[in-house]
Design a protein around this motif. Structure first.
Motif, short mmCIF file in Angstrom:
data_model
loop_
_atom_site.label_atom_id
_atom_site.label_comp_id
_atom_site.label_asym_id
_atom_site.label_seq_id
_atom_site.Cartn_x
_atom_site.Cartn_y
_atom_site.Cartn_z
N LYS A 169 29.26 42.55 40.96
CA LYS A 169 30.25 43.29 40.15
C LYS A 169 31.20 42.29 39.49
O LYS A 169 32.26 42.84 38.70
CB LYS A 169 31.23 44.10 41.26
CG LYS A 169 30.22 44.91 41.76
CD LYS A 169 30.08 46.23 40.83
CE LYS A 169 29.44 47.29 41.80
NZ LYS A 169 29.15 48.67 40.86
N VAL A 194 33.25 40.27 40.40
CA VAL A 194 34.80 39.97 41.09
C VAL A 194 34.99 38.67 41.44
O VAL A 194 36.05 38.00 41.30
CB VAL A 194 34.79 41.00 42.47
CG1 VAL A 194 35.87 40.74 42.89
CG2 VAL A 194 34.61 42.40 41.76
N TYR A 198 39.08 46.65 48.50
CA TYR A 198 37.97 46.61 49.12
C TYR A 198 38.14 46.45 50.66
O TYR A 198 38.90 45.76 51.01
CB TYR A 198 36.91 45.41 48.68
CG TYR A 198 36.57 45.48 47.48
CD1 TYR A 198 35.29 46.11 47.19
CD2 TYR A 198 37.20 44.78 46.37
CE1 TYR A 198 34.65 46.01 45.64
CE2 TYR A 198 36.87 44.83 45.18
CZ TYR A 198 35.62 45.34 44.74
OH TYR A 198 35.03 45.20 43.42
N LEU A 202 29.89 41.45 45.55
CA LEU A 202 31.10 40.82 44.50
C LEU A 202 30.86 40.05 43.38
O LEU A 202 31.36 40.15 42.28
CB LEU A 202 32.26 40.24 45.38
CG LEU A 202 32.79 41.27 46.58
CD1 LEU A 202 33.68 40.47 47.18
CD2 LEU A 202 33.47 42.48 45.92
#
Length: 186
Positions: free
Chosen positions: A177, A179, A126, A174
């Motif tokens: 997602k 993450v 990222y 994030l």
């Protein structure tokens, strides 16, 4: 001066020489001003969440490591990997990196070379950017977050990006997602 540097009339060392001589302030005065730079208060939390999720938070900057490290330490962020230009302060502690893989004549550190190195090291990258020098790294990253003028530049070049205003936008993305965790407790 900045425009001449962008037009590659100066390399980064000459640019820093001219800049430092023009501001005519000693190192402690410059450091004082660096520590007053506007800081996105959500950045600390996002960096900590990324690290808690066993990710690495890396800063890639054309700025000088000396001042960036001081700013990071002031914020209590000691585990952030930094790729930047060598120290440059009133002591003229400038050490060029001409022989290193990451060296670029105009910018000092070459963001493209570093991104390519990081892509070998990490399975997913990222990237967060806000300026002209971030265009190519944004193209190379798996996903990029863009702030300010970079959004228009990437749109003009038809490069996909996630628009952000601050680190809380990155945090939301994030979390969506999966993450990082949405929990604020560490």
């Amino acid at each position: 001066l900045f425009n001449e540097w962008v037009e590659k009339k100066y390399n980064y060392k000459d640019f820093l020489d001219k800049l430092c001589n023009a501001i005519n302030k000693n190192d402690s005065h410059v450091l004082e001003e660096v520590l007053r730079i506007e800081w996105d208060n959500t950045a600390d939390k996002v960096i900590e969440k990324i690290q808690k999720a066993e990710g690495d938070f890396v800063i890639l900057s054309h700025g000088t490591g000396y001042y960036i490290q001081k700013l990071l330490h002031e914020k209590g962020l000691f585990k952030v990997k930094l790729y930047s230009n060598e120290e440059y302060n009133e002591m003229k502690n400038f050490n060029g990196r001409e022989k290193e893989l990451s060296y670029s004549f105009c910018n000092g550190i070459d963001k493209v070379k570093i991104i390519n190195y990081l892509k070998e090291k990490y399975p997913y990258i990222y990237y967060v950017g806000d300026s002209l020098s971030d265009i190519v790294p944004c193209k190379l990253a798996d996903e990029c977050f863009a702030k300010g003028a970079l959004q228009h530049m990437l749109s003009d070049q038809k490069v996909d990006f996630i628009p952000i205003n601050n680190f809380s936008d990155i945090e939301k993305y994030l979390i969506e997602k999966e993450v990082i965790s949405g929990e604020d407790k560490f």
